[in-house]
Write a protein that holds these residues in place. Structure first.
Motif, PDB file in Angstrom:
ATOM      1  N   THR A   1     -36.672 -60.868  14.938  1.00  0.00           N
ATOM      2  CA  THR A   1     -35.129 -60.592  14.459  1.00  0.00           C
ATOM      3  C   THR A   1     -34.557 -61.734  13.572  1.00  0.00           C
ATOM      4  O   THR A   1     -33.926 -61.386  12.637  1.00  0.00           O
ATOM      5  CB  THR A   1     -34.427 -60.216  15.762  1.00  0.00           C
ATOM      6  N   VAL A   2     -34.491 -63.134  14.151  1.00  0.00           N
ATOM      7  CA  VAL A   2     -33.748 -63.983  13.360  1.00  0.00           C
ATOM      8  C   VAL A   2     -34.487 -64.501  12.107  1.00  0.00           C
ATOM      9  O   VAL A   2     -33.962 -64.716  11.174  1.00  0.00           O
ATOM     10  CB  VAL A   2     -33.519 -65.158  14.058  1.00  0.00           C
ATOM     11  N   ALA A   3     -35.942 -63.949  11.809  1.00  0.00           N
ATOM     12  CA  ALA A   3     -36.575 -64.023  10.553  1.00  0.00           C
ATOM     13  C   ALA A   3     -36.325 -62.945   9.572  1.00  0.00           C
ATOM     14  O   ALA A   3     -36.012 -63.262   8.453  1.00  0.00           O
ATOM     15  CB  ALA A   3     -38.095 -63.939  10.742  1.00  0.00           C
ATOM     16  N   ALA A   4     -35.971 -61.849  10.288  1.00  0.00           N
ATOM     17  CA  ALA A   4     -35.427 -60.649   9.221  1.00  0.00           C
ATOM     18  C   ALA A   4     -34.128 -60.830   8.844  1.00  0.00           C
ATOM     19  O   ALA A   4     -33.611 -60.465   7.995  1.00  0.00           O
ATOM     20  CB  ALA A   4     -35.844 -59.240  10.011  1.00  0.00           C
ATOM     21  N   VAL A   5     -33.397 -61.448   9.938  1.00  0.00           N
ATOM     22  CA  VAL A   5     -31.700 -61.625   9.640  1.00  0.00           C
ATOM     23  C   VAL A   5     -31.500 -62.814   9.684  1.00  0.00           C
ATOM     24  O   VAL A   5     -30.917 -63.427  10.855  1.00  0.00           O
ATOM     25  CB  VAL A   5     -30.811 -60.773  10.697  1.00  0.00           C
ATOM     26  N   PRO A   6     -32.007 -63.854   8.942  1.00  0.00           N
ATOM     27  CA  PRO A   6     -31.529 -65.157   8.898  1.00  0.00           C
ATOM     28  C   PRO A   6     -30.219 -65.881   8.956  1.00  0.00           C
ATOM     29  O   PRO A   6     -29.957 -66.896   9.635  1.00  0.00           O
ATOM     30  CB  PRO A   6     -32.473 -65.999   7.812  1.00  0.00           C
ATOM     31  N   ARG A   7     -29.190 -64.985   8.563  1.00  0.00           N
ATOM     32  CA  ARG A   7     -27.812 -65.147   8.741  1.00  0.00           C
ATOM     33  C   ARG A   7     -27.583 -64.781   9.990  1.00  0.00           C
ATOM     34  O   ARG A   7     -26.935 -63.634  10.188  1.00  0.00           O
ATOM     35  CB  ARG A   7     -27.086 -64.729   7.714  1.00  0.00           C
TER      36      ARG A   7
END
Lengths: 291, 317
Positions: free
Chosen positions: A126-132
């Motif tokens: 998830t945070v790789a896909a949405v790094p902000r």
């Protein structure tokens, strides 16, 4: 790029250009900018593709309608009208008897929505896909909040109609949706359920543990406030009225911790502050800790 | 292209990555090797912005990953194939991932087909075998057709069929101009697929060199000779400066002469040769030599200055 430990001799920028141009032409894939809107779309897919979401939300409706109907049926005859002011319970409280249990269920669902990805380790994807990463918290709370709000409104209205029908059938006093404050009370209850669920979501992301966050929310919202209200001296009531459940009691039929209760507006503001604090804490945590 | 500049990661009790600088180029498959705990996964996680470097930077196509506008189209990664929600189907897993960069159902079906999961795409990912999970992870990495791929142990759990498939896939992706960074414990597999090597040990770079150079550097030019005339041949070869040992009768191990030179010498003296085998070092041997050195030196010197000299030596070679 002149880097001391590399053996690069190839004209890398040219190779990269080739790569970029091939990517543009060779595939049907056209990726677009990742922003909050797409993060929300993604979270919506996530929440609706888990069977547990539908089971959980159905349970919230079932609890609200079921307990409300049951309470209405058993209390037929003992219900006092809203103007009565005597020892009886008002019809609205009766049909919303399932609220406490619904709050318990939504607490669990909220914590699951927040911490589930930490237990499955999917949070890395998830945070790789949405790094902000603030977008992860914001999109999750928007999607979960919306689903919960729809669920809570459905459940509260269902409980109201079923309960009032049963009360009317038993010749007991009822209130109408158009009566003073009825709509506000119902909306307040739906809002309270939504707020506590979203509060749980924030804590789930903050604590990264399903069990830990459920424990914290259930203890903080359901177990500790009545205990504190009963055990602490009355001088504490001033403080206890700022607990999430007491703030909710200011505009719903749920039970507050102390004897003092805020005004409905102030209660709503305090509750929203709790939710924002939990989500803010979650944003700070997810942004600064390693995923 | 991935650029690592003095990248470091320190945990409270240990230094996981210790000032790594390297450039991972497009167009080739770069193998990332190192013993367990050498810092490979931590480095990969820092490239993706999952872990925050203590110091230094990791850039993807010139920017930190977190600053890229369409992250999944920039880097596709397989770091933890088990890191999916077991209750969600493979198809839906890819759908939510793709939605973050506007990649939809059509492309999802395409990559499901590429990795061979079409038939089980509706099954919950939690019911997948290790190999199927690995294929799903690869599908996720390929989803937005990124220019950079980072794959941590992608062949884990794959059957022979799958291993051959991913070997061809990685080669094709690199030839198409993509940057491919790949870690694996299977040296023979790595030797087949990687063109370039980045070897780290204890958080530092031990070697940053081409596969061919890396193996050639470690070869000591051993040639095995099988001949009924070893008694005559051995002194002859020793006379030209070669080192000769005879592990058994009729068999010589020669160092310091090429197979051609040995064959010519034998022909000149009319000696019979039954076998003449130049022994190429394998990646495994080369890797073990290098990491054994590093371990030895670390014991003697806590600052591990050896690793940089090794790198220099490799580069000079």
């Amino acid at each position: 790029m002149t880097n001391p430990t590399t053996t690069v001799t190839a004209p890398t920028s040219r190779t990269a250009d080739i790569a970029a141009s091939r990517r543009r032409t060779a595939s049907a894939t056209t990726a677009r900018r990742q922003g909050l809107g797409r993060a929300i779309a993604s979270e919506w897919i996530k929440i609706r593709t888990l069977r547990s979401t539908w089971i959980g939300m159905a349970l919230v409706v079932l609890v609200l309608v079921g307990f409300g109907g049951l309470a209405a049926a058993t209390s037929t005859g003992s219900v006092a009208g809203p103007s009565d002011g005597g020892g009886g319970t008002d019809p609205l409280s009766v049909v919303l008897s399932g609220a406490n249990f619904a709050v318990l269920v939504i607490s669990v669902l909220g914590c699951l929505a927040g911490a589930r990805e930490y237990s499955s380790r999917m949070i890395a994807a998830t945070v790789a896909a949405v790094p902000r990463r603030w977008q992860v918290v914001v999109s999750k709370s928007i999607v979960f909040g919306a689903v919960t709000a729809v669920t809570a409104v459905t459940g509260v209205l269902g409980a109201f109609w079923l309960g009032m029908a049963i009360l009317a059938g038993g010749d007991a006093a009822t209130v109408a949706l158009t009566d003073d404050d009825t709509l506000r009370e119902l909306a307040g209850m739906a809002g309270y359920i939504t707020a506590i669920g979203t509060f749980g979501l924030g804590l789930g992301i903050l604590l990264r543990s399903i069990a830990g966050s459920i424990g914290a929310v259930v203890a903080g919202v359901m177990i500790l406030p009545p205990l504190a209200g009963a055990l602490l001296p009355a001088s504490w009531d001033e403080i206890l009225q700022y607990l999430p459940s007491s703030a909710g009691a200011a505009f719903t039929t749920v039970q507050g911790a102390g004897r003092e209760v805020l005004s409905p507006g102030a209660g709503a503001a305090v509750l929203i502050t709790w939710v924002i604090a939990a989500l803010g804490g979650a944003i700070i945590s997810i942004s600064h800790r390693d995923a | 292209m991935i650029e690592l500049q003095q990248l470091s990661k320190q945990y409270s009790d240990k230094v996981a990555v210790d000032g790594i600088s390297a450039v991972i180029r497009p167009g080739v498959v770069t193998g990332f090797l190192g013993p367990n705990g050498a810092g490979k996964s931590t480095t990969m996680r820092m490239i993706l912005g999952l872990d925050r470097p203590t110091s230094g930077t990791a850039l993807v196509n010139g920017r930190p990953y977190a600053k890229t506008s369409a992250p999944l189209a920039e880097v596709g990664a397989l770091l933890d194939a088990k890191g999916v929600d077991g209750g969600r189907s493979a198809r839906n897993h890819l759908l939510w991932l793709g939605a973050t960069v506007g990649v939809g159902a059509r492309r999802v079906e395409e990559v499901l087909g590429t990795v061979g999961l079409t038939e089980v795409a509706g099954k919950p990912a939690g019911k997948f075998s290790l190999g199927m999970g690995q294929r799903l992870g690869i599908a996720a990495a390929l989803l937005a057709d990124p220019g950079v791929l980072i794959l941590d142990e992608p062949v884990n759990g794959l059957d022979l069929d799958g291993i051959q498939w991913i070997r061809a896939l990685l080669t094709e992706l690199a030839e198409g101009g993509r940057t491919v960074l790949l870690s694996s414990h299977l040296m023979s597999e790595m030797q087949l697929v990687a063109d370039h090597l980045l070897v780290i040990g204890q958080g530092r770079i031990l070697a940053d060199t081409s596969m061919d150079d890396f193996i050639a550097d470690s070869s000591d030019g051993l040639v095995i000779v099988v001949s009924p005339d070893t008694n005559t041949l051995a002194p002859l070869l020793t006379g030209t400066g070669a080192t000769v040992t005879s592990p058994e009768i009729g068999r010589l191990e020669v160092r310091g002469l090429t197979a051609d030179a040995i064959g010519d010498a034998a022909a000149l003296h009319k000696l019979r040769l039954h076998s003449l085998i130049p022994v190429e070092a394998s990646l495994e041997t080369a890797y073990l030599n290098l990491t054994r050195d590093s371990v030895e030196y670390t014991g003697a010197n806590p600052h591990n200055t050896h690793s940089t000299t090794t790198t220099d030596a490799r580069r000079a070679a």
